[in-house]
Design a protein around this motif. Structure first.
Motif, PDB file in Angstrom:
ATOM      1  N   GLU A 149       0.891  -1.227   0.108  1.00  0.00           N
ATOM      2  CA  GLU A 149      -0.095   0.205  -0.048  1.00  0.00           C
ATOM      3  C   GLU A 149       0.805   1.288   0.002  1.00  0.00           C
ATOM      4  O   GLU A 149       0.592   2.020  -0.883  1.00  0.00           O
ATOM      5  N   VAL A 150       1.857   1.182   0.778  1.00  0.00           N
ATOM      6  CA  VAL A 150       2.834   2.298   0.950  1.00  0.00           C
ATOM      7  C   VAL A 150       3.692   2.509  -0.234  1.00  0.00           C
ATOM      8  O   VAL A 150       3.627   3.814  -0.819  1.00  0.00           O
ATOM      9  N   ILE A 151       4.179   1.521  -1.021  1.00  0.00           N
ATOM     10  CA  ILE A 151       4.858   1.629  -1.974  1.00  0.00           C
ATOM     11  C   ILE A 151       4.103   2.243  -3.420  1.00  0.00           C
ATOM     12  O   ILE A 151       4.543   2.899  -3.943  1.00  0.00           O
ATOM     13  N   PHE A 152       2.915   1.557  -3.346  1.00  0.00           N
ATOM     14  CA  PHE A 152       1.933   2.296  -4.208  1.00  0.00           C
ATOM     15  C   PHE A 152       2.070   3.697  -4.135  1.00  0.00           C
ATOM     16  O   PHE A 152       2.103   4.274  -5.263  1.00  0.00           O
ATOM     17  N   SER A 153       1.652   4.186  -2.989  1.00  0.00           N
ATOM     18  CA  SER A 153       1.382   5.611  -2.768  1.00  0.00           C
ATOM     19  C   SER A 153       2.655   6.390  -3.143  1.00  0.00           C
ATOM     20  O   SER A 153       2.571   7.488  -3.716  1.00  0.00           O
ATOM     21  N   LEU A 154       3.670   5.804  -2.583  1.00  0.00           N
ATOM     22  CA  LEU A 154       4.980   6.584  -3.157  1.00  0.00           C
ATOM     23  C   LEU A 154       5.244   6.674  -4.703  1.00  0.00           C
ATOM     24  O   LEU A 154       5.735   7.711  -5.132  1.00  0.00           O
ATOM     25  N   PHE A 155       4.735   5.520  -5.270  1.00  0.00           N
ATOM     26  CA  PHE A 155       4.795   5.843  -6.799  1.00  0.00           C
ATOM     27  C   PHE A 155       3.754   6.724  -7.236  1.00  0.00           C
ATOM     28  O   PHE A 155       4.217   7.568  -8.239  1.00  0.00           O
ATOM     29  N   ASP A 156       2.807   6.799  -6.575  1.00  0.00           N
ATOM     30  CA  ASP A 156       1.594   7.752  -7.160  1.00  0.00           C
ATOM     31  C   ASP A 156       1.984   9.229  -6.758  1.00  0.00           C
ATOM     32  O   ASP A 156       1.931  10.078  -7.659  1.00  0.00           O
ATOM     33  N   ASP A 157       2.773   9.144  -5.835  1.00  0.00           N
ATOM     34  CA  ASP A 157       3.436  10.603  -5.627  1.00  0.00           C
ATOM     35  C   ASP A 157       4.504  10.864  -6.353  1.00  0.00           C
ATOM     36  O   ASP A 157       4.984  12.128  -6.100  1.00  0.00           O
ATOM     37  N   ALA A 158       5.171  10.021  -7.095  1.00  0.00           N
ATOM     38  CA  ALA A 158       6.240  10.247  -7.759  1.00  0.00           C
ATOM     39  C   ALA A 158       7.527  10.723  -6.989  1.00  0.00           C
ATOM     40  O   ALA A 158       8.200  11.519  -7.146  1.00  0.00           O
ATOM     41  N   LEU A 159       7.488   9.895  -5.751  1.00  0.00           N
ATOM     42  CA  LEU A 159       8.492  10.278  -4.859  1.00  0.00           C
ATOM     43  C   LEU A 159       9.580   9.230  -4.901  1.00  0.00           C
ATOM     44  O   LEU A 159      10.579   9.604  -4.180  1.00  0.00           O
ATOM     45  N   VAL A 160       9.427   8.100  -5.518  1.00  0.00           N
ATOM     46  CA  VAL A 160      10.479   7.134  -5.775  1.00  0.00           C
ATOM     47  C   VAL A 160      12.041   7.251  -6.679  1.00  0.00           C
ATOM     48  O   VAL A 160      11.504   7.756  -7.726  1.00  0.00           O
ATOM     49  N   ASP A 161      13.003   7.222  -6.091  1.00  0.00           N
ATOM     50  CA  ASP A 161      14.327   7.351  -6.870  1.00  0.00           C
ATOM     51  C   ASP A 161      14.892   6.184  -7.412  1.00  0.00           C
ATOM     52  O   ASP A 161      15.328   6.231  -8.400  1.00  0.00           O
ATOM     53  N   GLU A 162      14.716   5.312  -6.420  1.00  0.00           N
ATOM     54  CA  GLU A 162      15.413   3.766  -6.794  1.00  0.00           C
ATOM     55  C   GLU A 162      14.384   3.003  -6.277  1.00  0.00           C
ATOM     56  O   GLU A 162      13.851   3.038  -5.187  1.00  0.00           O
ATOM     57  N   LEU A 163      14.544   1.630  -6.777  1.00  0.00           N
ATOM     58  CA  LEU A 163      13.984   0.475  -6.462  1.00  0.00           C
ATOM     59  C   LEU A 163      14.925  -0.574  -6.704  1.00  0.00           C
ATOM     60  O   LEU A 163      15.066  -0.878  -7.792  1.00  0.00           O
ATOM     61  N   THR A 164      14.937  -1.363  -5.545  1.00  0.00           N
ATOM     62  CA  THR A 164      15.779  -2.642  -5.588  1.00  0.00           C
ATOM     63  C   THR A 164      14.786  -3.893  -5.310  1.00  0.00           C
ATOM     64  O   THR A 164      14.013  -3.565  -4.456  1.00  0.00           O
ATOM     65  N   LEU A 165      14.607  -4.774  -6.072  1.00  0.00           N
ATOM     66  CA  LEU A 165      13.575  -5.762  -5.972  1.00  0.00           C
ATOM     67  C   LEU A 165      14.125  -7.236  -6.100  1.00  0.00           C
ATOM     68  O   LEU A 165      14.835  -7.601  -7.027  1.00  0.00           O
ATOM     69  N   TYR A 166      14.332  -7.854  -5.083  1.00  0.00           N
ATOM     70  CA  TYR A 166      14.723  -9.290  -4.721  1.00  0.00           C
ATOM     71  C   TYR A 166      13.665 -10.276  -5.613  1.00  0.00           C
ATOM     72  O   TYR A 166      12.615 -10.058  -4.597  1.00  0.00           O
ATOM     73  N   VAL A 167      13.572 -11.032  -6.266  1.00  0.00           N
ATOM     74  CA  VAL A 167      12.675 -11.680  -6.872  1.00  0.00           C
ATOM     75  C   VAL A 167      12.953 -13.319  -6.427  1.00  0.00           C
ATOM     76  O   VAL A 167      14.116 -13.868  -7.023  1.00  0.00           O
ATOM     77  N   GLY A 168      12.296 -13.992  -5.489  1.00  0.00           N
ATOM     78  CA  GLY A 168      12.726 -15.176  -4.860  1.00  0.00           C
ATOM     79  C   GLY A 168      12.394 -16.092  -5.915  1.00  0.00           C
ATOM     80  O   GLY A 168      11.242 -16.181  -6.586  1.00  0.00           O
ATOM     81  N   SER A 169      12.836 -17.622  -5.867  1.00  0.00           N
ATOM     82  CA  SER A 169      12.391 -18.424  -6.648  1.00  0.00           C
ATOM     83  C   SER A 169      11.175 -19.354  -6.104  1.00  0.00           C
ATOM     84  O   SER A 169      11.602 -20.552  -5.604  1.00  0.00           O
ATOM     85  N   MET A 170      10.225 -18.723  -5.746  1.00  0.00           N
ATOM     86  CA  MET A 170       9.076 -19.481  -5.152  1.00  0.00           C
ATOM     87  C   MET A 170       7.592 -18.990  -5.636  1.00  0.00           C
ATOM     88  O   MET A 170       7.583 -17.822  -6.282  1.00  0.00           O
ATOM     89  N   ILE A 171       6.611 -19.618  -5.466  1.00  0.00           N
ATOM     90  CA  ILE A 171       5.283 -19.023  -5.965  1.00  0.00           C
ATOM     91  C   ILE A 171       4.533 -19.013  -4.585  1.00  0.00           C
ATOM     92  O   ILE A 171       4.468 -19.991  -3.971  1.00  0.00           O
ATOM     93  N   ILE A 172       3.684 -17.977  -4.383  1.00  0.00           N
ATOM     94  CA  ILE A 172       2.995 -17.760  -3.128  1.00  0.00           C
ATOM     95  C   ILE A 172       1.467 -17.632  -3.481  1.00  0.00           C
ATOM     96  O   ILE A 172       0.854 -18.470  -3.235  1.00  0.00           O
ATOM     97  N   GLY A 173       1.288 -16.916  -4.834  1.00  0.00           N
ATOM     98  CA  GLY A 173      -0.120 -17.068  -5.275  1.00  0.00           C
ATOM     99  C   GLY A 173      -1.104 -16.569  -4.414  1.00  0.00           C
ATOM    100  O   GLY A 173      -0.764 -15.915  -3.345  1.00  0.00           O
ATOM    101  N   GLY A 174      -2.398 -16.402  -4.892  1.00  0.00           N
ATOM    102  CA  GLY A 174      -3.491 -15.875  -4.056  1.00  0.00           C
ATOM    103  C   GLY A 174      -3.922 -14.446  -4.654  1.00  0.00           C
ATOM    104  O   GLY A 174      -3.169 -13.496  -4.437  1.00  0.00           O
ATOM    105  N   ARG A 175      -5.129 -14.248  -4.800  1.00  0.00           N
ATOM    106  CA  ARG A 175      -5.670 -12.960  -5.473  1.00  0.00           C
ATOM    107  C   ARG A 175      -5.592 -11.874  -4.209  1.00  0.00           C
ATOM    108  O   ARG A 175      -5.417 -10.951  -4.802  1.00  0.00           O
ATOM    109  N   ASP A 176      -5.786 -12.359  -3.116  1.00  0.00           N
ATOM    110  CA  ASP A 176      -5.632 -11.443  -1.898  1.00  0.00           C
ATOM    111  C   ASP A 176      -4.343 -11.255  -1.182  1.00  0.00           C
ATOM    112  O   ASP A 176      -4.258 -10.582  -0.390  1.00  0.00           O
ATOM    113  N   ALA A 177      -3.406 -11.780  -1.474  1.00  0.00           N
ATOM    114  CA  ALA A 177      -2.010 -11.670  -1.245  1.00  0.00           C
ATOM    115  C   ALA A 177      -1.386 -10.421  -1.680  1.00  0.00           C
ATOM    116  O   ALA A 177      -1.511  -9.926  -2.738  1.00  0.00           O
ATOM    117  N   PRO A 178      -0.724  -9.776  -0.885  1.00  0.00           N
ATOM    118  CA  PRO A 178      -0.261  -8.654  -1.130  1.00  0.00           C
ATOM    119  C   PRO A 178       1.010  -8.466  -2.113  1.00  0.00           C
ATOM    120  O   PRO A 178       1.795  -9.399  -2.128  1.00  0.00           O
TER     121      PRO A 178
END
Ligand SMILES: NC(=O)C1=CN([C@@H]2O[C@H](COP(=O)(O)OP(=O)(O)OC[C@H]3O[C@@H](n4cnc5c(N)ncnc54)[C@H](OP(=O)(O)O)[C@@H]3O)[C@@H](O)[C@H]2O)C=CC1
Ligand SMILES: Nc1nc(O)c(N)c(N[C@@H]2O[C@H](COP(=O)(O)O)[C@@H](O)[C@H]2O)n1
Length: 219
Positions: A157-186
């Motif tokens: 929720e907070v990350i979306f707002s920061l992109f919406d406010d155009a406040l983000v300078d950098e993003l580092t994203l670690y993508v782990g080799s697993m599946i969590i799934g779920g339409r209600d998962a964040p």
């Protein structure tokens, strides 16, 4: 203010499961990298959703990073910041111990007794925004207190707002080799979502870390 978002998702883009309990997606090397970003920051920010779900501490694990900060004349640990419009942070939350300064960002509508309880528990309460915390306003206050580099650890929720406010300078994203799934998962960016003018990132590097992939973007 320099804003660096760091998060870990599963291969299908989830921050956690539908139970919203903390899921360990990063491996040892990625958590060490996270500690280094924390050490290079003046403050580490999360939303109250993450505080309620994970009860994080948000301090440095590696004592050599603490010593390096002290030798630079900095506080041993970065400050901790919670975006919490209604002052719902529990007074026994781990982020309210005396290891580091903790700012709780609240809105003008936060109940006064809750704000007082948080101050009594050691928090510095900052009022910014009506109804919901205004990040542009809150970041102005934090800057006036010497916070120039903030690391954002989530949640969606907070990350979306920061992109919406155009406040983000950098993003580092670690993508782990697993599946969590779920339409209600964040996911990395929840909120209302974008329907046009999608924020575009500039990919800087791709690196294999642990059994996953680290993506580094500038905005
Ligand atoms: N894998 C990872 O890297 C990470 C995973 N997580 C996981 O994410 C989940 C929590 O994420 P999520 O529920 O999205 O919670 P967030 O941590 O994003 O907190 C969301 C809450 O922050 C408050 N808030 C205050 N101001 C704002 C604002 N301007 N914009 C948006 N929110 C604001 C809102 O509550 P209010 O209206 O009351 O202020 C909102 O509900 C947990 O399952 C946690 O384990 C979390 C961090 C990292
Ligand atoms: N980078 C990263 N990888 C994961 O796999 C995670 N689950 C998280 N979660 C974030 O780390 C916070 C915990 O911090 P402490 O160890 O308590 O200091 C948690 O609240 C999430 O923000 N991050």
């Amino acid at each position: 203010m320099h804003v660096h978002v760091n998060a870990a998702t599963s291969a299908d883009g989830k921050l956690s499961s539908r139970r919203r309990e903390q899921v360990r997606i990063s491996g040892v090397d990625d958590f060490a990298r996270v500690d280094e970003i924390r050490a290079a920051s003046d403050a580490v920010l999360v939303g109250v959703g993450t505080v309620l779900a994970d009860d994080p501490h948000l301090t440095l694990d590696d004592s050599s990073l603490v010593s390096a900060r002290e030798s630079r004349g900095e506080e041993p640990h970065p400050a901790r910041v919670v975006a919490d419009s209604r002052a719902r942070t529990p007074t026994d939350a781990r982020i309210l111990d005396d290891v580091a300064t903790t700012y709780v960002l609240v809105s003008e509508d936060a109940p006064e007794d809750r704000c007082t309880a948080l101050e009594d528990a050691g928090a510095v309460v900052v009022v910014a925004g009506e109804g919901r915390v205004s990040f542009p306003e809150a970041f102005g206050v934090l800057e006036s207190r010497g916070v120039e580099r903030v690391m954002v650890e989530g949640g969606g929720e907070v990350i979306f707002s920061l992109f919406d406010d155009a406040l983000v300078d950098e993003l580092t994203l670690y993508v782990g080799s697993m599946i969590i799934g779920g339409r209600d998962a964040p996911t990395l960016a929840d909120g209302d979502g974008f329907v046009e003018d999608f924020p575009r990132l500039s990919l800087q590097s791709v690196e294999r870390v642990d059994d996953g992939v680290l993506l580094w973007y500038r905005f």
